[in-house]
Every structure is written in C-alpha cells, then in structure tokens.
Design an enzyme around this catalytic site. Sequence first.
Site: not given
Length: 829
Positions: A92, A110
């Site tokens: 990320r 996520n």
Amino acid sequence: MTRPPEADRPAEADRPAEPGHPPDTGHSAEGVRTTESGHPDEPTSTPKATHPGVGHRAPEANRPEKRDRAPEAGRVRVRVRVEGIVQGVGFRPFVHDLAGRHGIDGFVGNDGDGVFAEAEGEPARLAAFVSDLDLCAPPLAVVERVTAEPAAPVGARGFQIVASIAGGSRSALVSPDTATCADCLRELNDPEDRRHGYAFTNCTHCGPRYTITADVPYDRPNTTMRDFPLCAACAKEYADPSDRRFHAQPVCCPACGPSLRFVLADGSPVAGDPVDSAVSLLREGGIVAVKGLGGFHLAVLASDAAAVARLRQRKHREAKPFAVMVGDLAAARALVEVDDAAEAVLTGPRRPIVLLRRLPGAATAEEVAPGAADLGVLLPYTPLHHLLAGRLAAPFVLTSGNLAGAPIEHRDAEAAARLAGIADAFLTHDRPVHARADDSVVRLFRGRELPLRRSRGHAPAPLAAHRPFPRPVLACGPELKNTFCLAKGSRAFVSPHVGDLEDYATLRAYTETVAHHRRLFGIAPEVVAHDLHPEYLSTKFAVDLAEAEGLDLVAVQHHHAHIAACLADNGEDGPVIGVAFDGLGYGPDGALWGGELLIADLARYHRAACLTPVPMPGGAAAIREPWRMAAAHLAAAYDGGAPALPLHDLHAGRWDAVTALARSGLGSPLTSSAGRLFDAVAALAGLRGTARYEGEAAIALERAADPAESGAYPLPVLDGDPLVLSCPDLIRAVADDVRKGTGPSLISARFHNALARAVVAAARVLRTRTGLTTAALSGGVFQNVLLLDRVTSGLEAAGFRVLLHSRVPPNDGGLSLGQAHVAASHDLL
C-alpha cells in the site's frame, strides 16, 4: 476483528494512534521509495499479467476522496484489484508513492482478498500506473494478478491509504517472515539511533509476518502486535509516505513495543540487560532458551563440549547434528566451505539452515555434529539474534526448543513448563507467537537449493499450480516429517514443517495448524487426501474429518505422491519414469515399498521396477538396528548360508534369532526399501550397526564414500513386470570386499555407483517399453547429493531429461503437495 467506525476516516499524521491501531494517512508530497534487495518467496509457473477483470468497489464509507470539484474532461478512473503476496510487504505504501509519481488521485486499501484501489487520472498516466503495480512492485511482493475495470470519474483529489475491510473470500496471502534488512541492521548498531540495540526493530522490508498473524487482512489489529499501541514517534513514521515504515504493521520502538526479559528456569527474573545476561550464562556453559520468530530455540556455546553434551542429554537427542548460528559470513567461513551459491542462500531474506562441508579444525565441539562431514550453519535473521551473536562473538548451537520428536514450543506458559528441565534460563519477550514455524533447512546441489525442510521464510507462501484445482483439497501428509497442503484455485499452501506425528503433542500441533490455515486462507476443503497406511495418525485424522464434514476421501499411495510432488514442483503433468527411493511407504499389496521406479502421471501410476524385496526382521526394530537388515539381506543372498563376517561376531548372541525371524515372516514385513538397503550396506561396512536417529546409517555411508572411486558392484536388472533390481549379487560383492578387508570408503563408493547405474539401466529398459524420455527423482534417499549426482548425471548422459525438487523437499516433507495434486487429478478423470 474490525476497526470502529471512526477508524474509517483518514487520520492526520500528528494524530495519536488509537491503542493497537496505526493511523491512516492522507495524501502528501511524493515520497522516496526505499527498497532492499530480495526476491519473491516462490517461483510461479505462469507469467504475471495486467488485464481487464473484475475490480473491487469500496463501500462509500471507505471512499474518502475530496470531491469539491467536478470531474475534469479527459480524466478516467479504474477500480483495481491486486492479488498475490501483497500484504505485509509494503504494497500500500508503494501504491501511494507510485500514485504520487504518476500524478494519480484515488485510494488504496487491504481486504480479505488482497489489495484494492480506485485510481483516477489522465489515460496515459493511469495506464502506466496500473502497469507499474506489477512491474515495479516491492522486492518482497509476489504479484500474481492485477485486474482493472472502468469506473465513473468523481473528480478525486489526492491519494490516500484507507482503512482495511474485513470479509471477502479471504484469498489474501500472508507474507513469510523475513530476515532483518540492511537499513534496520544499521539502526540496530547505531548508538545515535533511537532503536539502537532494540531487539524488535523492523520495517516494511523485513520482520515478523506469518508468525504474528491471526487473521486477514494483514493489519496490526489482526496480529499479535495489537496490544502495543504506537507511540507518537512511531505513529509519525507510520504516517509519513517518505519513511520506509510507512504503514509497516509491526512497527515499534523501545518506547511502545515488546520488551526482552531474562529469567531463570524457575521463573525468577534476572536484573540487568537481558542479552548481556544470556551471553554471560552461555559463556559459563549454560543452556538458554531463546524466543525467536516461530517459537523457542535452545542455545549453547558451540565450542563447549560439556555444555553441548548436557544439552543432548536433557533434550534426549543422542547424536543427531545440531545447527550452529554464526554472526556473519566471515564466521561461517571459519567453520564450513562457503562458495558463491552458499553465500547467496546464507545471506538471503529467508536465512535457512544450510548444510555445508565442515572444515578441519573448525571451532566447534565434535559433540555438535558427531562424525558428520557437513555442518548446518545459519546467520542471524532477527535483531535479537544479531544482538546475541554480536555480543557473544562465537558460534553457538541454535536448535528447536522441544524434546526430541515433539513440536517446537511457541507459547510462553507451555515453553516455561516443558523447557524448564532443559534450559537453565530463558531469553524471552512479551510479543506472542501466533503460528509456530521451525527453521528451514537446505542443501546445495549444482549451485541451487535442495530443500530438506520448508518452513520459516517460505511458509505460508503458496506454490503456484500449473493447472487449477477443480475443488478445494486438504492433503493430510505422511507420518514422518509431516506437512499438510491446502489447495484451491491455482494455489497450493504447503504448511510449515510440523514434525513426526507419533505422539499427542505433535498431533495437537498438527490439528491446530490445519485449523489456523483453513481459517487464514478461507479454504473449506471438499476433498481430503491421505496416505494408504491405515495406522498413520494423519490417515486417521483424514478419515475422521471426512466423516465429520461429509467430505470426499482419496487414498494416495506413498510413492505415487512422491513422484506427483516432483511433477508439481516442476509444473508438469507427466507421464514420467519416476524414481522414488525412501525409507518406507505402504504399498497396495501390504508390503513396505521404498525402492521403486514408477510409470506415473498426476492421476495414475504403475509399478514398473523395484529393488528385491526382503524381510524386515522385527519391523520398526530394523530401522533402529541396521544390522538386522544386513542379516536379512545376507540370508536372502546366500540362502541361509552366509559367511562369517565381523558384523556377525558383533551380534552373535542375536544373529540366528533375527535371521530365523526373517525366514518365518512373523513381524517381518517384506520391504523393497532403498533406505533399508543403505542401512544394510552401512552395517556390513562397519559404519553403523545401530542408528541413534533416522537416517544415521545412510548419512554415514554417504559421508564415507571415496568420490574418486569409479568401480561398482553388480546390481543386475532382471526382466519382468515389474523389473527387479536384484540385490543378492550386490550383497555378495559387498561381503567379499568386507572379508578382504576393503575399507568403508571404497565399499560405499562402489555401492553408490552400482545403485546409480542400475537405476539408469532400468530407466533405459522402461524407455524402450514406454517411449518416455523424462525421469523424476523423489524420496528421502535423494537428499543424498552423491547419489543424486550419480543418478542425474547417468540419466542425462543416457539422453533423459531429469526433474528434481527445488520448491518442496524430496523427502516426506513434500509428500502433501503430491497428494493434493493426485486428488485433484482424480476429479478430472
């Protein structure tokens, strides 16, 4: 576990973290991407691809872009899904940085399936952004698939990492634990850094992953770090896109993270620096239990013969070699031969134990690896190990914290109770280990890894399947060196090493790990595969589970599973000429197979050749006492009239009784085992009449061989179906050499050469019969790199293509992968 509603809103960088919850961040200036050298855990058999597909639409509460402007003309938007090992590897933060570099607006997060994103920008920039998600992924990521679908532009401003979403199909992958990276190691050793000497230093490029993960998505509340709220300094790093700890879930420091303590075996705390206290006790000859990533280890100074002997006595491990940890490559080179290939494995991100040739005069006590030519060496893989190795400045034994045969201890209370009789003290800490993982072990063959135990650093990364599994499968594995395999879609999850399923403690560890993996990866098996042997605990578990849950049950012959594992390891279907040499495996005829050549593919097999079956007098007693197999082979070779040999004199009081037992067939099952043939020859050569651990006689025989000897004993291949590699001629030739006084080095070399040449001869006959030109080598006997080299070279010289193991062990630790693929192939019939 899900976050409270307010956690769905992006937090400011200076906002204090909630207990156990790192803050989410908003968009800021372009960050600096920091990487460490590394590589994906497992090779894939199919290329990565970026292509249209079904994306993921985040709930409105999780779509935080500012929308105070209308969508600009010429801008487009896509919903993106990234699958693979993309949680716990800095993915990320990488996406956040990538968006800044490409001028993309949107968000990333996520969930239970991996990473989702929505991205908006100019078409060319957006296309480059989506492409780079795969091409420029972080070093520890394994991107299996990137899919994108069009979405309506919303006039987004900025790019944010949003709160994770629970649920989904739970197909997200958990990263294996990774060795301390160079940047963290520099901080650990820098007196000016706030993490100087801190045993839990980590970042997005290294540290604990699988062993601390209780659930997916991989976020701090779903790990054993949930009880360590971030301090302001760590929260700032976590929120800073230019920091390599940006969204690193285990991030911590001395002010907010786990802490070490040193206690005596009775639980009494010891004042002072815990690492210094441990070092002092080790130098005094003490035994220290050290809590590592996947459980407890037992440490003792490797040069202290008395201390090592005391560890052996307390652990009930009479002679099996111990592994040794050293501080760096220079220290390793003082103990073993380290070439370029060994250096790459020793210093890589997985940090396994590597078996390497022991140097004469190495500064370790003989008791560390009695009589062994090789020594298992590993380098530190956590900050704690670096601190311990650095301050001790000497090699030290680091072996699994357990009694011999039991699983590695990983829970604090149980370790304290069960290891108190072994360790004098504990170097421990307050971060729980959720999933146990023993150290991985490898040998090197022709410059590449030959895995002997696949665990920490590898598991739970899936093995890419070259063909999808029609239904979810649980393959329950063997009795010894157990692993199990959960498979679904194109992924096969081979568990970390469990151990030998011979007692309640190991069975409990096995059932707990099966349940954890089913939950973690969201796999509900519809098919359960197991070994043919009805008395294996893994077989009984499979039968009970299938009955309880109404699942289909598939029994897989042991050696077919070995060859199927080698095929799957190489992404092939077969058929091949499979050579399966190991200790024992239950045959459909009730005999104990183990020296087999099979014509096999993933679905079927035919026994095409085998070693001469002989009785195994006393059953399991013959494994512990190789001289019994020598007696059985001599009786078969000489029809009861074997000549007197030194081995007979050593066991004169029991020899006649054992040979009579073999002739009677009572408690003496027939076996074609290659492993038991190794035992017999080792005993005849005077190397090992009794074995103190599994495979000791065979290991001694390999070690003794003179590599320069080119002679070979006769081992004819007799016609039939199956062909028979006839052992009596070989045994008689060995006996003749023993009577002549020929030394073990020549006997061993001639035996290895004979077996290799007989395999090639049999393969040639089978090629004529079947037209097959590919051979696959599997089974625990092929851990022997001398035999592996002789057989591989001989087959290649004869024009065969040879398949070997590289991702799972050739021993029973790889068997569950083969079982899963055989069960899946039955579905396709």
